[in-house]
Write an enzyme that holds these catalytic residues in place. Sequence first.
Site, mmCIF file in Angstrom:
data_model
loop_
_atom_site.group_PDB
_atom_site.id
_atom_site.type_symbol
_atom_site.label_atom_id
_atom_site.label_comp_id
_atom_site.label_asym_id
_atom_site.label_seq_id
_atom_site.Cartn_x
_atom_site.Cartn_y
_atom_site.Cartn_z
ATOM 1 N N ALA A 44 0.816 -1.221 0.000
ATOM 2 C CA ALA A 44 0.000 0.000 0.000
ATOM 3 C C ALA A 44 0.843 1.262 0.000
ATOM 4 O O ALA A 44 0.342 2.357 -0.223
ATOM 5 C CB ALA A 44 -0.939 0.003 1.203
ATOM 6 N N ARG A 62 9.657 7.473 -3.886
ATOM 7 C CA ARG A 62 11.040 7.629 -4.370
ATOM 8 C C ARG A 62 11.258 7.040 -5.765
ATOM 9 O O ARG A 62 12.300 7.270 -6.378
ATOM 10 C CB ARG A 62 12.020 7.010 -3.373
#
Length: 452
Positions: free
Chosen positions: A13, A18
């Site tokens: 989830a 990044r």
Amino acid sequence: MAKRSLAVIVLAAGQGTRMRSSLPKVLHEVAGKAMVRHVLDAAADLKPQRSVVVLGRGMERVASAVAPAAIAIQDPPQGTGDAVRAAMGALKGFAGDVLVLYGDTPLLTPDSLKRMLAARRGKSDPAVVVAGFTPADPAAYGRLLLDKRGSLQRIVEFKEANAEERQVRFCNAGLMVLDGARLPKLLKQLSNDNAKGEYYLTDLVHLARVAGWDCRAVEADAIDVMGVNNRVELAEAEAHLQNRLRRAAMENGVTLVAPETVFLRSDTKLGRDVVIEPHVVFGPHVRVADNVVIRAFSHIEGASIASGATIGPYARLRPGADIASDAHIGNFVEIKNASIEAGAKVNHLTYIGDARVGAKANIGAGTITCNYDGFNKSHTDIGKGAFIGSNSSLVAPVKIGDGAIVAAGSVIVRDVPADALGLGRGQQVEKPGFAARFRSQKQKQKQKQKKK
Ligand code: UD1
Ligand code: CA
């Protein structure tokens, strides 16, 4: 060892910010397969009765990639413990072992999972088994704190750890096996009173110990449990997986002349005594039978290659290329959705698309099947033993009969019957002496210009 039932929960989830991607992190591919699929496939080896993938809101597109696993939506994500809680709805009434995995660890192997299950079934009947590893840089991983007897006492998250705890190098890899019968009771006690304000799955260890239950840590291989958080790590995971695939191919009887330059997919099937020269790239769904030679700089996807065939150098096989035994596909040849039957030769600078090339037919250099008129794809059928002269265009739909010859440079727009000659090119004309006259005329003109 009694066989206990198994459920798998894959946590996925997290946003994966990044990665800087519009694609959910776990759908990024390693060796051509979504990371979360690698995780599920490793777990599938253990034959779980149920699998649930925990996703965030708006990540529904992951659902089709993980089917037939169920999905649970965790909204909002409030930590790894909360994620497991979100999955419990899909595991109602389940009291076997629960394996918790992360969706971003594509290098997991069934072996490391089996060792954790074995530990869970140990004499002390641990409520929690955690995979630990000793990374080169323990960075911000949770630390595993063992007691004197080697039992796992607590996991302390990096943010919570004191200076002494941060010295511990044995880290939490993230994967866990839990006793499904005791799990609901432990989950109920989780609190988010910590540095991140999240429900930490790692707190289950301490809670289990307080309840008087044993917990264990099993040392895992650092590469197996490597997580991918950004594209640099994605490339590292790819490199590791490629090495594994190359090694497995070589162990199964494939010669890789320069293994580090050959790129395989998880589903690449290679027979025995296949030789692969340097710089060959495989896309998805390729099957190669025994004794095939794939020469340098070839790119192959969705193709099936039968025994004894030779491919390349510089060949491109696209989806639906079906190369029969002992066929030759040479340099700068592209084949798409076409069957090249036994012993046929397509050796140079050719495009064969939506076609059949019969057994032992010979396709001359520069032959093109003109399969597309801008709207529809049409089929070219070339009979067995046919000979297509160089630089011919076969305008589909068209059929060249068995044993027919097409003269070099032809544009073939109608069928050529078996054993006939098809010749479709402009008539040649010779003009005797023309070239010599032309040259002397030009030279005279030049001299006149100089005198001026
Ligand atoms: C977690 C562990 C840490 C361990 C590290 C290993 C906890 C509290 N900490 O930390 O001890 O060393 O993994 O990589 O478990 N996820 C959800 N829902 C959430 C939060 C996370 O599904 O609410 C998923 C993420 O998508 C990811 C996995 O859980 O797949 C791990 O989450 P992440 O935030 O990366 O955990 P870490 O802080 O790295
Ligand atoms: Ca992480």
